[in-house]
Motif scaffolding. Structure first.
Motif, PDB file in Angstrom:
ATOM      1  N   ASN A 117      33.928   6.173   6.699  1.00  0.00           N
ATOM      2  CA  ASN A 117      33.593   5.318   5.532  1.00  0.00           C
ATOM      3  C   ASN A 117      33.133   4.083   5.804  1.00  0.00           C
ATOM      4  N   VAL A 118      33.474   3.088   6.944  1.00  0.00           N
ATOM      5  CA  VAL A 118      33.022   1.858   7.168  1.00  0.00           C
ATOM      6  C   VAL A 118      32.139   2.072   8.267  1.00  0.00           C
ATOM      7  N   PHE A 119      32.514   2.388   9.666  1.00  0.00           N
ATOM      8  CA  PHE A 119      31.593   2.394  10.594  1.00  0.00           C
ATOM      9  C   PHE A 119      30.468   3.666  10.440  1.00  0.00           C
ATOM     10  N   GLY A 120      30.621   4.462   9.751  1.00  0.00           N
ATOM     11  CA  GLY A 120      29.589   5.477   9.523  1.00  0.00           C
ATOM     12  C   GLY A 120      28.548   4.669   8.763  1.00  0.00           C
ATOM     13  N   SER A 121      28.995   3.980   7.960  1.00  0.00           N
ATOM     14  CA  SER A 121      27.718   3.340   7.034  1.00  0.00           C
ATOM     15  C   SER A 121      27.229   2.144   7.818  1.00  0.00           C
ATOM     16  N   LEU A 122      28.061   1.562   8.622  1.00  0.00           N
ATOM     17  CA  LEU A 122      27.353   0.636   9.695  1.00  0.00           C
ATOM     18  C   LEU A 122      26.223   1.322  10.647  1.00  0.00           C
ATOM     19  N   ARG A 123      26.741   2.328  11.254  1.00  0.00           N
ATOM     20  CA  ARG A 123      25.891   3.219  12.002  1.00  0.00           C
ATOM     21  C   ARG A 123      24.455   3.350  11.509  1.00  0.00           C
ATOM     22  N   VAL A 124      24.677   3.924  10.311  1.00  0.00           N
ATOM     23  CA  VAL A 124      23.388   4.084   9.639  1.00  0.00           C
ATOM     24  C   VAL A 124      22.492   2.872   9.301  1.00  0.00           C
ATOM     25  N   LEU A 125      23.155   1.917   8.814  1.00  0.00           N
ATOM     26  CA  LEU A 125      22.486   0.786   8.616  1.00  0.00           C
ATOM     27  C   LEU A 125      21.876   0.110   9.952  1.00  0.00           C
ATOM     28  N   GLN A 126      22.411   0.017  10.871  1.00  0.00           N
ATOM     29  CA  GLN A 126      21.887  -0.604  12.111  1.00  0.00           C
ATOM     30  C   GLN A 126      20.724   0.341  12.644  1.00  0.00           C
ATOM     31  N   ALA A 127      20.801   1.563  12.431  1.00  0.00           N
ATOM     32  CA  ALA A 127      19.652   2.388  12.901  1.00  0.00           C
ATOM     33  C   ALA A 127      18.519   2.321  12.153  1.00  0.00           C
ATOM     34  N   VAL A 128      18.727   2.191  11.001  1.00  0.00           N
ATOM     35  CA  VAL A 128      17.613   2.002   9.967  1.00  0.00           C
ATOM     36  C   VAL A 128      16.812   0.569   9.805  1.00  0.00           C
ATOM     37  N   LEU A 129      17.786  -0.479  10.006  1.00  0.00           N
ATOM     38  CA  LEU A 129      17.305  -1.749   9.811  1.00  0.00           C
ATOM     39  C   LEU A 129      15.959  -2.370  10.538  1.00  0.00           C
ATOM     40  N   PRO A 130      16.025  -2.099  11.926  1.00  0.00           N
ATOM     41  CA  PRO A 130      15.101  -2.790  12.585  1.00  0.00           C
ATOM     42  C   PRO A 130      13.597  -2.423  12.035  1.00  0.00           C
ATOM     43  N   SER A 131      13.406  -0.831  11.636  1.00  0.00           N
ATOM     44  CA  SER A 131      12.030  -0.561  11.166  1.00  0.00           C
ATOM     45  C   SER A 131      12.019  -1.132   9.775  1.00  0.00           C
ATOM     46  N   MET A 132      12.905  -1.188   8.943  1.00  0.00           N
ATOM     47  CA  MET A 132      12.758  -1.980   7.421  1.00  0.00           C
ATOM     48  C   MET A 132      12.252  -3.316   7.618  1.00  0.00           C
ATOM     49  N   ARG A 133      13.211  -4.055   8.662  1.00  0.00           N
ATOM     50  CA  ARG A 133      12.687  -5.639   8.971  1.00  0.00           C
ATOM     51  C   ARG A 133      11.486  -5.696   9.205  1.00  0.00           C
ATOM     52  N   LYS A 134      10.780  -4.941  10.016  1.00  0.00           N
ATOM     53  CA  LYS A 134       9.453  -4.803  10.637  1.00  0.00           C
ATOM     54  C   LYS A 134       8.483  -4.512   9.352  1.00  0.00           C
ATOM     55  N   ARG A 135       8.928  -4.008   8.300  1.00  0.00           N
ATOM     56  CA  ARG A 135       7.907  -3.697   7.384  1.00  0.00           C
ATOM     57  C   ARG A 135       8.061  -4.748   6.294  1.00  0.00           C
ATOM     58  N   LYS A 136       9.284  -5.451   6.454  1.00  0.00           N
ATOM     59  CA  LYS A 136       9.626  -6.393   5.310  1.00  0.00           C
ATOM     60  C   LYS A 136       9.742  -5.618   3.833  1.00  0.00           C
ATOM     61  N   SER A 137      10.443  -4.430   3.959  1.00  0.00           N
ATOM     62  CA  SER A 137      10.757  -3.926   2.636  1.00  0.00           C
ATOM     63  C   SER A 137      11.867  -2.571   3.097  1.00  0.00           C
ATOM     64  N   LEU A 176      19.685 -10.200   4.514  1.00  0.00           N
ATOM     65  CA  LEU A 176      18.470  -9.629   4.468  1.00  0.00           C
ATOM     66  C   LEU A 176      17.338  -9.862   3.521  1.00  0.00           C
ATOM     67  N   GLU A 177      17.520 -10.941   2.629  1.00  0.00           N
ATOM     68  CA  GLU A 177      16.902 -11.390   1.537  1.00  0.00           C
ATOM     69  C   GLU A 177      15.492 -11.833   2.138  1.00  0.00           C
ATOM     70  N   SER A 178      15.645 -12.430   3.084  1.00  0.00           N
ATOM     71  CA  SER A 178      14.317 -13.043   3.749  1.00  0.00           C
ATOM     72  C   SER A 178      13.355 -12.132   4.787  1.00  0.00           C
ATOM     73  N   HIS A 179      14.053 -10.946   4.689  1.00  0.00           N
ATOM     74  CA  HIS A 179      13.404  -9.689   5.226  1.00  0.00           C
ATOM     75  C   HIS A 179      12.864  -8.860   4.241  1.00  0.00           C
ATOM     76  N   GLY A 180      12.862  -9.249   2.843  1.00  0.00           N
ATOM     77  CA  GLY A 180      12.552  -8.350   1.966  1.00  0.00           C
ATOM     78  C   GLY A 180      13.214  -7.132   1.705  1.00  0.00           C
ATOM     79  N   ILE A 181      14.566  -7.111   2.221  1.00  0.00           N
ATOM     80  CA  ILE A 181      15.302  -6.011   1.791  1.00  0.00           C
ATOM     81  C   ILE A 181      16.447  -5.986   0.873  1.00  0.00           C
ATOM     82  N   GLU A 182      16.724  -5.277   0.162  1.00  0.00           N
ATOM     83  CA  GLU A 182      17.999  -5.554  -0.837  1.00  0.00           C
ATOM     84  C   GLU A 182      19.201  -4.569  -0.423  1.00  0.00           C
TER      85      GLU A 182
END
Length: 294
Positions: A117-137, A176-182
């Protein structure tokens, strides 16, 4: 975000996840429906979803992803990013539900619930965020529960995981607001889905039996809850899918952090959320962080 989005959903072969995968695919999006046991315990559900999508010529691809395993998460998301190029939306939906006295749960059981429930969500988030931050979306949607805001007796371990998830999701919305991610949260009330028959019971049945009030509370609670969620007018999982679609369709910057869905077991939660917004605003202003106010 473009009209056709790349969407990842965890726990996507049943319940809220399945309905959300169907709804977003019907909207023309590319859906990566993830689950564990693609060729094992969930093989039938996977085949059923793939058959449903193929009949309608919709873009759903089922991907093996066990949120409780680092390697599985990283491999799955790496393969999706190679194929799709990027992800626009991530719906963290996979979860374990427990019912029983906290004392009766073993530490191993508690760790397993937190791991999903907790670490599972964090694993997914940490795996996707670098590419999202790169796109700022990007849009992160956490399927939580009204149990992440309130408490039911003998749901203590489960409730505590959802309280943690809510804190993480709200914190990310600021960070994440400054990275364009909600980062936003869906809070379902009680719904008649498969998970109602999958409550994880405590390992220590002897201790559980010493809580006589547990059986009384469970009988009262489930009697009331089942009456609410099985009534002809009761909402179904499609309500969650519709709410997620609405969030996906909203312009960036207009999405509420929390959305409560349903009527069963949601009493007071909407009001609590409104009060929390006021308290959070005062808290930030007091610490000189008024510019972070949502």
């Amino acid at each position: 975000m473009s009209n056709r989005l790349n969407v990842l959903i965890t726990g996507a072969t049943s319940g809220f996840g399945r309905k959300t995968a169907e709804k977003l695919a019907e909207d023309g999006h590319q859906v990566f429906a993830t689950t564990r046991g693609v060729h094992g315990k969930n093989a039938d559900a996977v085949q059923n979803l793939e058959h449903w999508a193929n009949e309608r010529d919709l873009n759903i691809k089922v991907v093996e992803l066990d949120v409780s395993d680092d390697q599985s998460v990283n491999q799955a998301i790496s393969s999706i990013l190679i194929e799709a190029g990027h992800l626009d939306v991530v719906v963290n939906n996979a979860a374990i539900v427990g019912l029983g006295p906290m004392e009766a749960y073993s530490i191993d059981q508690i760790e397993a619930m937190y791991n999903t429930n907790v670490f599972g969500s964090l694993r997914v988030l940490q795996a996707v965020l670098p590419s999202m931050r790169k796109r700022k979306s990007g849009l992160l949607i956490q399927v939580s529960s009204v149990g992440g805001r309130t408490y039911l007796p003998f749901h203590g371990i489960y409730n505590s995981t959802k309280w943690a998830v809510e804190s993480i999701a709200e914190g990310l919305n600021y960070e994440l607001e400054s990275h364009g991610i909600e980062s936003v949260i869906i809070e379902p009330g009680a719904f008649n889905t498969e998970i109602m028959g999958k409550f994880a019971a405590p390992d220590n049945s002897e201790i559980e039996e010493e809580y006589a009030e547990f059986n009384k509370a469970k009988e009262v609670m489930f009697g009331k809850m089942m009456k609410l969620i099985t009534a002809d007018s009761a909402p179904g999982p499609i309500w969650i899918a519709d709410a997620i679609k609405k969030l996906v369709d909203m312009p960036a910057g207009e999405r509420p952090i929390r959305t409560v869905i349903g009527e069963a077991a949601t009493g007071g939660v909407r009001e609590l959320n409104k009060a929390q917004v006021i308290a959070q605003r005062q808290h930030l202003e007091e610490l000189g962080l008024g510019n972070w106010i949502k």
